[in-house]
Enzyme design. Sequence first.
Site, short mmCIF file in Angstrom:
data_model
loop_
_atom_site.label_atom_id
_atom_site.label_comp_id
_atom_site.label_asym_id
_atom_site.label_seq_id
_atom_site.Cartn_x
_atom_site.Cartn_y
_atom_site.Cartn_z
N GLY A 72 0.81 -1.28 0.20
CA GLY A 72 -0.06 -0.10 0.00
C GLY A 72 1.01 1.16 -0.10
O GLY A 72 2.13 1.46 0.34
N CYS A 73 0.45 2.49 -0.45
CA CYS A 73 1.02 3.46 -0.48
C CYS A 73 1.75 4.20 0.89
O CYS A 73 2.66 4.52 1.04
CB CYS A 73 0.21 4.74 -1.27
SG CYS A 73 -1.55 5.05 -0.47
N TYR A 74 0.59 4.38 1.72
CA TYR A 74 1.01 4.68 3.38
C TYR A 74 2.11 3.75 3.86
O TYR A 74 3.14 4.30 4.36
CB TYR A 74 -0.19 4.63 4.15
CG TYR A 74 -1.09 5.86 4.04
CD1 TYR A 74 -0.61 7.26 4.14
CD2 TYR A 74 -2.51 5.73 3.78
CE1 TYR A 74 -1.51 8.11 4.21
CE2 TYR A 74 -3.30 6.50 3.83
CZ TYR A 74 -2.88 8.09 3.72
OH TYR A 74 -3.83 9.19 3.77
#
Length: 326
Positions: free
Chosen positions: A154-156
């Site tokens: 995921g990006c986070y």
Amino acid sequence: MKSIAIIGASGYTGAQITSLIQADPNLSVQGLYVSENSLDKGKALAELYPVYSHIKLPLEPLSDDAKQTIAAEADAVVLATDHGVSLHLAAWFYDKGLSVFDLSGAYRFADAAQYPKWYGFEHVYPEVLSQAIYGLAEWNFDAIAKTKMIAVPGCYPTASLTALKPLSDLLGDGLPVINAVSGVTGAGRKAQLHTSFCEVSLTPYGVLGHRHQPEIATQLGKEVIFTPHLGNFKRGILATITVQLKADVTEADIAQAYSVYNESALVNVYQNQFPKVDDVVNTPNCLLGWKFDPQTGYLVVASAIDNLMKGAASQAHQCIKIHFNY
């Protein structure tokens, strides 16, 4: 040259990775696909995104015949699809012998028990899940090269783990506190009132219950406090992380820990200098900046990435290049 099919190509991430693959001389696009009931089927990608006017390929419906064509013609498939959709597609293409690069969360946890809680479904493909490798490119290089099932982070988590993993041996007993802000493209292309640009004002969401928290904790090997925020800008993530280090840690120890990125083409580290979102937008880079207070033992590190690039499409592209060894 390796041929790549992109499923979910009409979304922000799908369109972005299509552009990256199209521009890569070692790769070709086998085809662009959307669901059979998508309003975008039959359109050219350039109709949806004029910035990709050089990409003339149509968005084809993912029928059973199309899946068989992909299995026969492609070397790999990129899934820019919903978690529940990727769950089944990834297993189907993996069983057909294709390399799978899944941008959803359907294969990010090795523990199948996590999926009902965080994603709302039972994981019904334990054999495929057992082969899945977490595609944090700078950290899982060898495993990405060997497996055919890559779960792109995921990006986070990408922003947070890139900052925290070098410090794993230096962390004290307290929990790292991650405050991160993302642009609205992180919510996807589908129209929703709360992510309408006119409605967005800087605000936290998913407090003490966001599915990226256990993803970060699992890969770090330590619990964290993670609070995401939605910002009123299009793309990019800035994560500001506060950690208490062990009592004997020095500034030189921190610098040595971050030297792991000295040979990295995409991760750059600065002491006493902090990145901003504009530094990374439309790039595959991660910029880290840190400052240490030896009196309290606290370190603050900021991590900036483009959520659609290093947080999704360009990291998938990295994994493809690693996997196919070029």
